[in-house]
Scaffold this active site. Structure first.
Site, PDB file in Angstrom:
ATOM      1  N   ASP A   1       0.857  -1.189   0.000  1.00  0.00           N
ATOM      2  CA  ASP A   1       0.000   0.000   0.000  1.00  0.00           C
ATOM      3  C   ASP A   1       0.889   1.234   0.000  1.00  0.00           C
ATOM      4  O   ASP A   1       1.836   1.328   0.794  1.00  0.00           O
ATOM      5  CB  ASP A   1      -0.899   0.019   1.234  1.00  0.00           C
ATOM      6  CG  ASP A   1      -1.983  -1.042   1.189  1.00  0.00           C
ATOM      7  OD1 ASP A   1      -2.105  -1.719   0.150  1.00  0.00           O
ATOM      8  OD2 ASP A   1      -2.702  -1.194   2.193  1.00  0.00           O
TER       9      ASP A   1
ATOM     10  N   ASP B   1     -15.636  -3.955  -2.116  1.00  0.00           N
ATOM     11  CA  ASP B   1     -15.171  -3.649  -0.764  1.00  0.00           C
ATOM     12  C   ASP B   1     -16.374  -3.581   0.162  1.00  0.00           C
ATOM     13  O   ASP B   1     -17.270  -2.748  -0.029  1.00  0.00           O
ATOM     14  CB  ASP B   1     -14.419  -2.322  -0.752  1.00  0.00           C
ATOM     15  CG  ASP B   1     -13.260  -2.310  -1.749  1.00  0.00           C
ATOM     16  OD1 ASP B   1     -12.678  -3.389  -1.978  1.00  0.00           O
ATOM     17  OD2 ASP B   1     -12.943  -1.240  -2.285  1.00  0.00           O
TER      18      ASP B   1
END
Length: 229
Positions: free
Chosen positions: A8, A125
């Site tokens: 990330d 998500d």
């Protein structure tokens, strides 16, 4: 089943967020150096531009390009891809897959990009079983299964992320398979060999593993070895 180590990105650094909250960030260092650690064991990694996810426009494509060029790894990249131009740019720098979330529900846009690019991946998500959008900041009324049924005629590659589990090392939720023949990858709190084996039994084609690797809760080699059995 494949394992995708995750990186990330925020401010050009490799980081992890706790449950997607940008105020709770831990910095791990140089993303290129971290990616290079994976090259002997896998040929593809998962990269998320967190700055892009929060702003709606990719901010770290220069870092993604450097990872690809310096390591030779294939990359699936997500985070802020809400325009045709940003998606085109990601493929231009060498990404193998571009992941979209929020804009996937604009079906006209989704049809346009899937007509023009291979490897488009939709990220579903979920928080509390409902789809979250715009960097996980907003919750929709759509259930995960409903979103899947809406989008499956356009794409055959999905990532399912459990936001409650993301970066928490608390293991995976109890999931029943609702998809059919599509490639389905799981992300969110995968932290053990048992987690990976359970995901394989359910029928996931891949698992994204991030914080558990960085915190040495489990090794990439362990996960890959058990999948060979």
């Amino acid at each position: 089943m494949r394992i995708y180590p995750a990186i990330d990105l925020m401010g050009g650094k490799a980081v992890r967020l706790y449950r997607g909250q940008k105020e709770k960030v831990k910095v791990y260092g140089d993303p290129v150096e971290i990616a290079s650690r994976f090259t002997e064991l896998v040929d593809k990694i998962h990269v998320v531009d967190l700055d892009g996810a929060f702003t709606g426009k990719p901010q770290n494509l220069d870092v993604v390009k450097e990872i690809i060029e310096e390591t030779g790894l294939k990359v699936q990249v997500g985070g802020g891809f809400r325009s045709y131009e940003s998606i085109a740019k990601a493929y231009e720098i060498g990404a193998e897959n571009v992941i979209i979330g929020t804009k996937a529900f604009d079906l006209e846009f989704l049809e346009k990009i899937t007509d023009n690019f291979d490897g488009i991946t939709v990220s579903l998500d979920a928080r509390g079983g409902k789809i979250a959008v715009k960097g996980w900041l907003e919750e929709s009324s759509l259930k995960v299964g409903e979103a899947y049924e809406m989008l499956r005629e356009y794409v055959d590659r999905f990532i399912y992320t459990s936001i409650e589990r993301d970066g928490t090392l608390t293991g995976i939720e109890s999931i029943e398979r609702f998809w059919k023949d599509e490639e389905f990858i799981y992300a969110g709190g995968v932290s053990s060999v048992d987690d990976v084996l359970k995901l394989r039994r359910v029928g996931f084609s891949g698992a994204i593993v991030g914080k558990a690797l960085y915190e040495s809760e489990v090794s990439l080699k362990e996960l890959l070895e058990v999948l060979e059995c």
